[in-house]
Design an enzyme around this catalytic site. Sequence first.
Site, PDB file in Angstrom:
ATOM      1  N   LYS A 250     -60.912  -9.096  37.111  1.00 24.76           N
ATOM      2  CA  LYS A 250     -61.557  -7.783  37.088  1.00 24.76           C
ATOM      3  C   LYS A 250     -60.762  -6.807  36.245  1.00 24.76           C
ATOM      4  O   LYS A 250     -61.261  -5.794  35.812  1.00 24.76           O
ATOM      5  CB  LYS A 250     -61.680  -7.244  38.511  1.00 24.76           C
ATOM      6  CG  LYS A 250     -62.630  -8.057  39.359  1.00 24.76           C
ATOM      7  CD  LYS A 250     -63.219  -7.226  40.465  1.00 24.76           C
ATOM      8  CE  LYS A 250     -64.184  -8.043  41.295  1.00 24.76           C
ATOM      9  NZ  LYS A 250     -63.507  -9.044  42.132  1.00 24.76           N
ATOM     10  N   ARG A 251     -59.500  -7.138  36.027  1.00 24.01           N
ATOM     11  CA  ARG A 251     -58.692  -6.236  35.204  1.00 24.01           C
ATOM     12  C   ARG A 251     -59.028  -6.373  33.719  1.00 24.01           C
ATOM     13  O   ARG A 251     -58.660  -5.542  32.920  1.00 24.01           O
ATOM     14  CB  ARG A 251     -57.200  -6.483  35.445  1.00 24.01           C
ATOM     15  CG  ARG A 251     -56.753  -5.885  36.765  1.00 24.01           C
ATOM     16  CD  ARG A 251     -55.341  -6.274  37.113  1.00 24.01           C
ATOM     17  NE  ARG A 251     -55.235  -7.693  37.415  1.00 24.01           N
ATOM     18  CZ  ARG A 251     -55.594  -8.228  38.576  1.00 24.01           C
ATOM     19  NH1 ARG A 251     -56.084  -7.480  39.535  1.00 24.01           N
ATOM     20  NH2 ARG A 251     -55.466  -9.512  38.798  1.00 24.01           N
TER      21      ARG A 251
END
Length: 314
Positions: A250-251
């Site tokens: 998700k980063r």
Amino acid sequence: MTVGRFAPSPSGRIHLGNILCCLLVWLSARQKGGKVVLRMEDLDTARCPMRYAEQMIQDLRWLGLDWDEGPETGGPDAPYFQSQRTGLYRNALERLEAMGLVYPCFCTRAELHAASAPHRGDGCAIYAGTCRNLTPAQRAERSRRRSPALRLQAPDQEISFIDGHMGSYAENLARDCGDFLLRRSDGMFAYQLAVVVDDAAMGVTEVVRGADLLSSTPRQLYLYQLLGLTPPEFYHFPLLLAPDGRRLSKRDADAGLEALQGRISAKELLGKLAWLAGFHPSGTPQSAAGLLEEFSWERVPMEDIRLPEGLFDL
Ligand code: GLU
């Protein structure tokens, strides 16, 4: 009837890996005429504020991946947010405690780090068993200083299963995994417990998820066994890697839907993902329903899938 589920942790914007997961959950269940449940795994409420879950719901709608039971649609097993289901996890924990299989663990992060070996699948540490045999007096004394986490004693037992996609997988829980967490010291229930309680309560018959969770499955199967619940079938699919071979997370803002949405339509996105996943050779834009005919687990590769440079203009 087949019941599949998508169980994202809404700790950020949905990314390509989640979208592929949701697509495969959807296709695998719908192809069998089954239902799809959407459940938000937001136990870590600090990392999963409601606005991320709301955004994820909107993103799934944009993608045209619908669900029969879950947030907004409702259903017989509501609520569909794990943060609102903790009473169920507490009950299950109490049952395991009554079996004498749960003990408090007072180890600090540093102590855990010093005394553990890495677990083969998920990089988590294999617990050395430090707190397993504390006397009642030691437990009482330590709980005055620190609130404990709770662990389940891992049996010296091989747990094996046949994954619908990856084939057979086995772990000896005592040797390969160690005593595992059911509740953290801050009171948060562990994923392993919550996922089993919920999949069983929601009547899930097939779990489709990334191969990073293959090695969690023996722990989950053991919990099914202890709690007298019927396990679903499991299908683990290969992970998507960034063009440089790193795992997408998700980063990776680039792989998030926000960056993609302005440049690509939902059908283009699904068509390309289905091509990457091996079951849509033309790679042309296609809706989820339009992919039903081509989808088959046999066509999905077993090895991790590296995103080709430029496919999504990342
Ligand atoms: N909530 C987990 C995740 O987003 C998935 C859990 C599961 O599919 O079992 O990684």
